[in-house]
Enzyme design. Structure first.
Site, PDB file in Angstrom:
ATOM      1  N   ARG A  57      27.223-104.614 103.528  1.00 16.51           N
ATOM      2  CA  ARG A  57      26.011-104.010 103.017  1.00 16.51           C
ATOM      3  C   ARG A  57      25.345-104.704 101.753  1.00 16.51           C
ATOM      4  O   ARG A  57      24.313-104.401 101.075  1.00 16.51           O
ATOM      5  CB  ARG A  57      26.138-102.418 102.706  1.00 16.51           C
ATOM      6  CG  ARG A  57      26.572-101.814 104.196  1.00 16.51           C
ATOM      7  CD  ARG A  57      25.262-101.351 104.912  1.00 16.51           C
ATOM      8  NE  ARG A  57      25.168-100.733 106.033  1.00 16.51           N
ATOM      9  CZ  ARG A  57      25.237 -99.289 106.024  1.00 16.51           C
ATOM     10  NH1 ARG A  57      25.315 -98.595 104.701  1.00 16.51           N
ATOM     11  NH2 ARG A  57      25.635 -98.553 107.097  1.00 16.51           N
ATOM     12  N   ASP A 166      15.282 -86.969 100.027  1.00 15.46           N
ATOM     13  CA  ASP A 166      16.361 -87.799 100.155  1.00 15.46           C
ATOM     14  C   ASP A 166      16.694 -88.641  98.994  1.00 15.46           C
ATOM     15  O   ASP A 166      15.731 -88.701  98.210  1.00 15.46           O
ATOM     16  CB  ASP A 166      15.926 -89.045 101.548  1.00 15.46           C
ATOM     17  CG  ASP A 166      17.272 -89.417 102.221  1.00 15.46           C
ATOM     18  OD1 ASP A 166      17.557 -88.987 103.085  1.00 15.46           O
ATOM     19  OD2 ASP A 166      17.909 -90.648 101.517  1.00 15.46           O
TER      20      ASP A 166
HETATM   21  C1  LIG Z   1      22.344 -89.994 108.359  1.00 14.40           C
HETATM   22  S1  LIG Z   1      20.836 -89.667 107.665  1.00 14.40           S
HETATM   23  C2  LIG Z   1      20.516 -88.256 108.434  1.00 14.40           C
HETATM   24  C3  LIG Z   1      19.224 -88.115 108.744  1.00 14.40           C
HETATM   25  C4  LIG Z   1      18.732 -86.695 109.464  1.00 14.40           C
HETATM   26  N1  LIG Z   1      18.970 -85.598 108.667  1.00 14.40           N
HETATM   27  C5  LIG Z   1      19.187 -86.605 110.685  1.00 14.40           C
HETATM   28  O1  LIG Z   1      20.137 -85.988 111.069  1.00 14.40           O
HETATM   29  O2  LIG Z   1      18.799 -87.405 111.924  1.00 14.40           O
HETATM   30  C6  LIG Z   1      21.813 -89.161 106.200  1.00 14.40           C
HETATM   31  C7  LIG Z   1      20.715 -89.226 104.956  1.00 14.40           C
HETATM   32  O3  LIG Z   1      21.425 -88.590 103.779  1.00 14.40           O
HETATM   33  C8  LIG Z   1      20.702 -89.295 102.596  1.00 14.40           C
HETATM   34  N2  LIG Z   1      21.860 -88.821 101.428  1.00 14.40           N
HETATM   35  C9  LIG Z   1      23.011 -89.336 101.493  1.00 14.40           C
HETATM   36  N3  LIG Z   1      23.434 -88.915 100.334  1.00 14.40           N
HETATM   37  C10 LIG Z   1      22.587 -87.909  99.681  1.00 14.40           C
HETATM   38  C11 LIG Z   1      22.710 -87.346  98.386  1.00 14.40           C
HETATM   39  N4  LIG Z   1      23.342 -87.076  97.641  1.00 14.40           N
HETATM   40  N5  LIG Z   1      21.102 -86.346  98.161  1.00 14.40           N
HETATM   41  C12 LIG Z   1      20.408 -86.570  98.956  1.00 14.40           C
HETATM   42  N6  LIG Z   1      20.194 -87.322 100.206  1.00 14.40           N
HETATM   43  C13 LIG Z   1      21.491 -88.010 100.430  1.00 14.40           C
HETATM   44  C14 LIG Z   1      21.094 -90.538 103.303  1.00 14.40           C
HETATM   45  O4  LIG Z   1      19.971 -91.562 102.252  1.00 14.40           O
HETATM   46  C15 LIG Z   1      20.345 -90.593 104.433  1.00 14.40           C
HETATM   47  O5  LIG Z   1      19.002 -90.742 104.586  1.00 14.40           O
END
Ligand SMILES: C[S@@+](CC[C@H](N)C(=O)[O-])C[C@H]1O[C@@H](n2cnc3c(N)ncnc32)[C@H](O)[C@@H]1O
Length: 297
Positions: A57, A166
């Site tokens: 990555r 996000d």
């Molecule tokens: C796997 S995606 C899930 C998207 C959606 N909620 C779903 O279930 O389809 C996880 C998201 O969490 C975000 N994320 C990770 N750590 C975070 C944090 N500390 N604060 C806010 N967002 C975060 C990532 O950037 C990513 O876009």
């Protein structure tokens, strides 16, 4: 945590991460430094099995910066004033997989149980706030909005808002752009697609653009869930799915506590398919991966 073992016992960190020959030197110690910084920045906890993924990555970023090793990249991201590079690194390491109407039973519950009384509230002048926490590229908050529009097509005329947050500015830009491929749109009912999206004219690939009434319901904001939140609530429904699952247990618990504080009494929290809120009295179970905040709290 699986550690790489040496004859001396637990690896000191100086040895390379096992794997194929690599363009840049990359040691176990480099991985640990990156993982520590990522955990501080985002709450995401990586075990050493993820070391090769971290390399793949970040390798492009090293090339862009003209660096010669992961050691020099670690030196860079450890500098106090390199806030922006730590954000770039965190964005590269987050998992953003999502889709429209992921976990369809959540949207069915939203449509049949949660939204009807909230729509009555909105029609009588009340305020309705819904939250997608870890919204990725927007499919989740737009699915919430589409569910709402299926019941209240003129939702834009009422005090109803969906907050989508996000940590990753790249996915937020995609959500704001609201442009989705035909493949992503396969999860959207064709009648919904015809009403709330328009076929984008650009290029040869079939793309669909969210129409203004859909777009206007959703506000995208950058927010780190493990840092203090500016909003006070109260949200009547919160979607926090497949996001805190990457955090340590203790950090997860803190996020659930913070969510309880901004969830309206009787409000609902939807979590990911493999997430469970064990040992908390903040919420009661209201369905499969659906929780409800007690009325009297
Ligand atoms: C796997 S995606 C899930 C998207 C959606 N909620 C779903 O279930 O389809 C996880 C998201 O969490 C975000 N994320 C990770 N750590 C975070 C944090 N500390 N604060 C806010 N967002 C975060 C990532 O950037 C990513 O876009």
């Amino acid at each position: 945590v699986r550690r790489v073992m040496t004859r001396a016992g637990i690896a000191s960190g100086a040895e390379p991460v096992p794997g194929p020959a690599r363009e840049f030197p990359y040691t176990v110690g480099d991985f640990r430094r990156i993982a520590d910084i990522l955990r501080n920045e985002t709450g995401i906890a990586l075990t050493e099995v993820k070391a090769p993924l971290v390399y793949s990555r970040l390798v492009k970023r090293l090339r862009e910066l003209g660096l010669q090793s992961f050691e020099s990249y670690c030196a860079l991201i450890s500098q106090a004033d390199e806030v922006e590079e730590r954000r770039v690194m965190s964005a590269a390491l987050t998992t953003n997989i999502t889709r429209f109407f992921r976990e369809p039973h959540h949207f069915e519950h939203l449509r049949t149980v949660v939204l009807p009384p909230l729509i009555d509230l909105a029609l009588s002048g009340g305020r309705v706030r819904l939250w997608s926490a870890g919204c990725s590229s927007g499919e989740e908050p737009y699915s919430i909005a589409l569910t709402l529009l299926s019941l209240l097509p003129d939702a834009e005329h009422y005090d109803i808002k969906i907050l989508a947050v996000d940590i990753d500015p790249n996915v937020l830009a995609l959500g704001r752009a609201g442009l989705y491929s035909a493949r992503a749109m396969a999860d959207v009912d064709p009648a919904m697609r015809a009403t709330w999206f328009s076929r984008a004219p650009q290029g040869e690939t079939e793309m669909w653009s969210v129409a203004p009434p859909l777009r206007d319901l959703v506000t995208f904001r950058e927010l780190n869930l493990i840092a203090p939140w500016p909003m006070r609530g109260a949200f009547q429904a919160i979607f926090c799915r497949n996001t805190v699952i990457y955090f340590d247990q203790e950090v997860q618990r803190q996020v659930w506590r913070d969510m309880a504080a901004v969830c309206a009494p009787g409000g609902h929290l939807y979590v990911g398919h493999s997430e469970r809120m064990a040992g908390t009295d903040l919420f009661e179970l209201a369905g499969l991966t659906i929780y409800r905040r007690a009325e009297d709290r």
